[in-house]
Design an enzyme around this catalytic site. Sequence first.
Site, PDB file in Angstrom:
ATOM      1  N   GLY A 197      14.685   0.859  18.808  1.00  0.00           N
ATOM      2  CA  GLY A 197      14.073   0.309  19.846  1.00  0.00           C
ATOM      3  C   GLY A 197      12.545   0.396  20.199  1.00  0.00           C
ATOM      4  CG  HIS A 224      20.389  -1.671  29.395  1.00  0.00           C
ATOM      5  ND1 HIS A 224      19.925  -0.553  29.552  1.00  0.00           N
ATOM      6  CD2 HIS A 224      20.981  -1.978  28.540  1.00  0.00           C
ATOM      7  CE1 HIS A 224      20.250  -0.107  28.192  1.00  0.00           C
ATOM      8  NE2 HIS A 224      20.674  -1.253  27.506  1.00  0.00           N
ATOM      9  CB  ALA A 247      26.398   8.667  26.740  1.00  0.00           C
ATOM     10  N   GLY A 249      29.986   4.256  27.098  1.00  0.00           N
ATOM     11  CA  GLY A 249      30.754   3.509  26.590  1.00  0.00           C
ATOM     12  C   GLY A 249      30.924   1.986  26.294  1.00  0.00           C
ATOM     13  CE  LYS A 250      24.499  -2.391  28.223  1.00  0.00           C
ATOM     14  NZ  LYS A 250      23.564  -1.932  27.970  1.00  0.00           N
ATOM     15  CB  THR A 251      29.482  -0.437  21.667  1.00  0.00           C
ATOM     16  OG1 THR A 251      27.618  -1.263  21.955  1.00  0.00           O
ATOM     17  CG2 THR A 251      29.646  -1.725  20.377  1.00  0.00           C
ATOM     18  CG  ASN A 252      33.319   2.152  22.717  1.00  0.00           C
ATOM     19  OD1 ASN A 252      32.460   1.870  21.431  1.00  0.00           O
ATOM     20  ND2 ASN A 252      33.234   3.611  22.650  1.00  0.00           N
ATOM     21  NE  ARG A 364      21.492   4.204  18.338  1.00  0.00           N
ATOM     22  CZ  ARG A 364      21.797   3.902  19.862  1.00  0.00           C
ATOM     23  NH1 ARG A 364      21.384   2.191  19.405  1.00  0.00           N
ATOM     24  NH2 ARG A 364      21.212   4.217  20.391  1.00  0.00           N
ATOM     25  CE1 TYR A 488      37.009   5.014  23.668  1.00  0.00           C
ATOM     26  CE2 TYR A 488      38.755   6.532  24.297  1.00  0.00           C
ATOM     27  CZ  TYR A 488      37.692   6.623  24.071  1.00  0.00           C
ATOM     28  OH  TYR A 488      36.808   7.724  23.919  1.00  0.00           O
ATOM     29  CG  ASN A 491      38.002   1.293  30.842  1.00  0.00           C
ATOM     30  OD1 ASN A 491      38.772   2.347  31.130  1.00  0.00           O
ATOM     31  ND2 ASN A 491      37.206   1.789  30.094  1.00  0.00           N
TER      32      ASN A 491
HETATM   33  O1  SAT Z   1      16.679   2.551  19.492  1.00  0.00           O
HETATM   34  S1  SAT Z   1      17.690   1.391  20.402  1.00  0.00           S
HETATM   35  O2  SAT Z   1      16.823   1.425  22.426  1.00  0.00           O
HETATM   36  O3  SAT Z   1      17.341   0.069  20.663  1.00  0.00           O
HETATM   37  C1  SAT Z   1      18.654   1.895  20.957  1.00  0.00           C
HETATM   38  C2  SAT Z   1      18.914   2.472  22.602  1.00  0.00           C
HETATM   39  O4  SAT Z   1      18.603   3.608  22.586  1.00  0.00           O
HETATM   40  O5  SAT Z   1      19.158   2.650  23.805  1.00  0.00           O
HETATM   41 MN    MN Z   2      21.153  -0.227  25.494  1.00  0.00          MN
END
Ligand code: SAT
Ligand code: MN
Length: 584
Positions: A197, A224, A247, A249-252, A364, A488, A491
């Site tokens: 980021g 966001h 932290a 679990g947004k992507t999950n 990542r 998981y 949800n």
């Molecule tokens: O590094 S990023 O800002 O792209 C991901 C994050 O820290 O949320």
């Molecule tokens: Mn983000």
Amino acid sequence: MATPMEAWVEEAARLTKPDQVVFCDGSEAENQNILQTMLNQGDSYQLNQKTYPNCYLHRSNPSDVARTEHLTFISTPQKDDVGPTNNWMDPEGAKFKVGKLLDGAMRGRIMYVVPYIMGPAGSPISKVGVEVTDSPYVVASMRIMSRMGKVATDQLGNSSDFVPGLHSIGDLDPLRRYIVHFPQERLIWSVGSGYGGNALLGKKCFALRIASYMARQQGWMAEHMLILGLESPGGRVTYMAAAFPSACGKTNLAMMVSSLQDMGYKVWTIGDDISWMKIGPDGYLRAINPEAGFFGVAPGTSMKTNPNVMAALHHNTIFTNTGMTPEFEPWWEGIGTEPPPGLITWRGEKWDPSKGVAAQPNSRYTVPAKQSPSIDPRWEAPEGVPISAFIFGGRRARLAPLVYESFNWQHGVFVGATMASETTAAATGDVGITRRDPMAMLPFCGYNMADYFQHWLEMGKKIPHPPKIFHVNWFRKGADGKFLWPGYGENVRVLKWILERVEGRGSAQETPIGYVPTRNGLTLEGLKIAPEALDELFRVDADNWATDLADSKEFFAKFGDRLPAEIRKEHEAVGKRFQQSVPA
Ligand code: SAT
Ligand code: MN
């Protein structure tokens, strides 16, 4: 005559003085070249080309492994315009100070010019950015995370309507690291970091900080938020956008495999991090994912937590700061296998238990979104998808019920504004420290958050069919300190209730904080959960809420008179409703 883009690149080159300027076209041949340059620089490795074709591991400098919020600034003439939650620099001072660091920063290096589109090509919601950078890793990553190269140059043409971003890794010294945004000029300067980021300027810098500023001026929203589609029996897909602090679990969640697949409920992914939304001709808020890839945290990612992304990660992926097996495969804690003999740490050392973790905790994967089996067929629809529900969330061990629905838009904005998450406090089951993070935008809002709340309130009046607003908490704990909800894939049961509420069905009962599902409201078939656990999951405890209201009051006080009266009113109203409610 030079195009506006060429003129700006020339100006950037005059300042940073690279040996050579390379305009990127985004072709595969060019990509192979860039990857080779990465390998030659000695900080990157080609992974096992049989099991991980076209995959690479990049190791960043050990002092440069995450965003650095204390070195991130918004630069506007008035300090008050960035508010109490942002770092401020005056534009002249910032140009002078950071300009000195950028002066000659690319001597002996190549300056890559990366034109890119945030959003699908040709979408009326998309926008063009141009990043110049001296990092081939950034170029290769931007190629995954955005529509980069000729497609963007074509879309831009001779227009000056692009967001310029000047990035140099500088000398990577944290004392000479600055990420500065000039929202009035729509300009980004970043020096001294090669990481995520801080360096992929399309992501948090443009798509959130600069875009949120533009969105307020122009009457749209840059949030966001992940975007997912919930398919219901019969094949209709309802879209929801959700904001969570880190932290949670947004992507999950965005890529979830539904446990109610047999009943006809399936989750589709549009995006996992950012949502740009405009009011469409149909009166719905129309959302696009400005990104083209996922930049997700590797540790903890496994076939159990996110099988879709695991399936996507085996080709065309750049890993950053993960461990590596002797077979040249990526490895991280929580991947689902034991640390193999001969494991190499993210720092390039032989791993043994005394070394701690093999993968940096913020390591990542950078993977094209289209590689996920869950990607929605409409994920690149230029008109965007209609959003029916906003979901806010946080990690609250004792406070928020599993899910509740706000009474109306204004109350929903208050729910978003009071979002918070507790830091994960080890094995003791202790409640962590509460960190307030309105709409998960605290580090990403490009202006005063009081004005941001006002913008939300105003959008609610403008959207003919506004999304309903919900709050979820997957992390409620029982007296024994254990999680009450399995999370998981389960949800989806909560998403199903949200869908039913959107459709005017779904049974709910009123509480002082909003509507929670009744005892029969949630679909629980096939789930083993004790009735006492359910009671606790939905309990709204007046004392706990009183404590939290005191905390949010203190937070809001920072904004002084600039805080919208509506937020203060909603705050008082919750307290009153608790006083009036008869204890059960
Ligand atoms: O590094 S990023 O800002 O792209 C991901 C994050 O820290 O949320
Ligand atoms: Mn983000």
